[in-house]
Design an enzyme around this catalytic site. Structure first.
Site, short mmCIF file in Angstrom:
data_model
loop_
_atom_site.label_atom_id
_atom_site.label_comp_id
_atom_site.label_asym_id
_atom_site.label_seq_id
_atom_site.Cartn_x
_atom_site.Cartn_y
_atom_site.Cartn_z
N SER A 94 3.02 64.07 -66.55
CA SER A 94 4.07 63.17 -66.70
C SER A 94 5.06 63.76 -67.35
CB SER A 94 3.66 61.83 -67.17
OG SER A 94 2.92 61.11 -66.31
N ALA A 95 4.82 64.51 -68.53
CA ALA A 95 5.75 65.18 -69.40
C ALA A 95 6.52 66.38 -68.54
CB ALA A 95 5.02 65.94 -70.48
N MET A 118 -3.38 62.32 -71.77
CA MET A 118 -2.10 62.56 -72.67
C MET A 118 -0.76 62.66 -71.95
SD MET A 118 -3.14 64.65 -76.15
CE MET A 118 -1.49 64.26 -76.71
N GLY A 119 -0.83 62.44 -70.63
CA GLY A 119 0.19 62.47 -69.80
C GLY A 119 0.94 63.71 -69.69
N GLY A 155 -6.26 65.00 -69.28
CA GLY A 155 -6.73 64.69 -70.87
C GLY A 155 -6.37 63.29 -71.28
N LYS A 203 1.62 62.03 -75.16
CA LYS A 203 1.55 60.72 -75.58
C LYS A 203 0.10 60.36 -75.84
CE LYS A 203 -0.34 58.82 -71.84
NZ LYS A 203 -1.65 58.13 -71.79
N ASP A 230 3.42 56.94 -66.26
CA ASP A 230 3.54 57.57 -67.58
C ASP A 230 5.04 58.32 -67.72
OD1 ASP A 230 1.68 56.34 -68.61
OD2 ASP A 230 0.31 58.22 -68.31
#
Length: 307
Positions: free
Chosen positions: A109-110, A105-106, A103, A14, A142
């Site tokens: 979480s992904a 950008m999650g 970074g 994200k 996230d």
């Protein structure tokens, strides 16, 4: 009951196109108001039936520093789902990593979101999205968005989601840094900056809100309008901790980006472009300057099974 011996799922990274951070609360946390956009950079999770829980990593992102123990977010997701579904089996997870580690950008979480979707299918639970979102909220701020994808406003810790309308496609170029940033370190630097300059800057709101211009630009599908409204309260402390990111931002904006923004707590820098052609040119310019860059689009759907 196991429906298949191996299941694959993917979930996107994200970009926070807006991130407002509220004042420090007594519990040590901050409320945030963020506009998330899921982009076409995916973590791919392969879940295989096993007697216990394990995880390994492959892919282009160096992952030797990641924990493979019970504190790993994907393992925690699988264990939480097993408890909810009263599953006595374990799972072996293989994660093909493409989202930068630490970074902003999650990526973790992904991993968790894709694990929930994969294991739900693997174990034949079919709990439904509402139940998976309940588990996702317990795992991290996230994770619910990685499960939902698209474009959304996140409030509270970022886990209270409201879908946001976004028309068309937005073209981004992501500039990677050589090393990650600790999210707690970035928040700590923000709190220190606010305390040090309390006499000179407006106090942070307890309950921040997303800038209406951001939502208007997303609804209109207008990249130029969105570029003018991009905002991240964590950008200044991230730049303070990684001063060389200033040069990356300047290089991208000199090389044709409409605007650049540090994604989340950084250090990944996301550059918004007005077309796929300008994104290709910007990726080439950054590469020529020895900056690793990847072209992506958004919004994209959240965690999904892969046939």
């Amino acid at each position: 009951m196991v429906s298949r011996s191996t299941v694959r799922a993917k979930a996107p990274g994200k970009i926070n196109v807006h991130l407002g951070v509220g004042s420090l609360q007594d519990d040590g946390y901050h409320d945030v108001a963020t506009a998330y956009q899921a982009v076409s950079l995916y973590e791919i999770v392969e879940a295989t039936s096993a007697p216990d829980f394990s995880v390994r990593f492959t892919g282009p992102i160096a992952s030797s520093g990641l924990s493979t123990g019970a504190d790993n977010l994907a393992i925690r997701a699988a264990m939480a789902l097993a408890r909810r579904g009263r599953v006595t089996d374990g799972v072996s997870l293989s994660i093909d990593k493409h989202v930068p580690i630490a970074g902003g950008m999650g990526g973790g979480s992904a991993d968790a979101a894709a694990t929930l979707v994969a294991c739900d299918e693997l174990w034949g639970l079919h709990l439904g999205r509402d139940a998976l979102h309940e588990i996702a909220r317990e795992l991290g701020a996230d994770v619910p968005f990685a499960l939902a994808g698209g474009t959304a406003v996140g409030t509270g810790r970022g886990d209270q989601l409201t879908p946001a309308l976004a028309r068309g496609q937005f073209h981004w170029v992501l500039a990677y840094a050589d090393d990650g940033l600790s999210t707690p370190d970035v928040y700590r630097a923000l709190d220190e900056h606010r305390a040090l300059h309390a006499a000179d800057i407006a106090p942070a709101h307890d309950v921040p809100t997303v800038d209406a211009r951001v939502l208007q630009a997303l609804r209109a599908g207008d990249a130029s309008m969105l570029a003018e409204a991009l905002q991240n309260d964590l950008q200044a402390p991230a730049l303070q901790l990684r001063p060389r990111l200033v040069g990356t931002l300047e290089l991208g904006e000199r090389s044709g980006a409409l605007a650049g923004i540090v994604s989340g707590s950084g250090p990944t820098v996301a550059f918004l472009c007005d077309s796929v052609e300008s994104a290709v040119e910007l990726q080439a310019s950054l590469g020529a300057a020895q900056v690793m860059a990847v072209k992506v689009t958004g919004p994209v759907p959240g965690a999904r099974l892969i046939d």
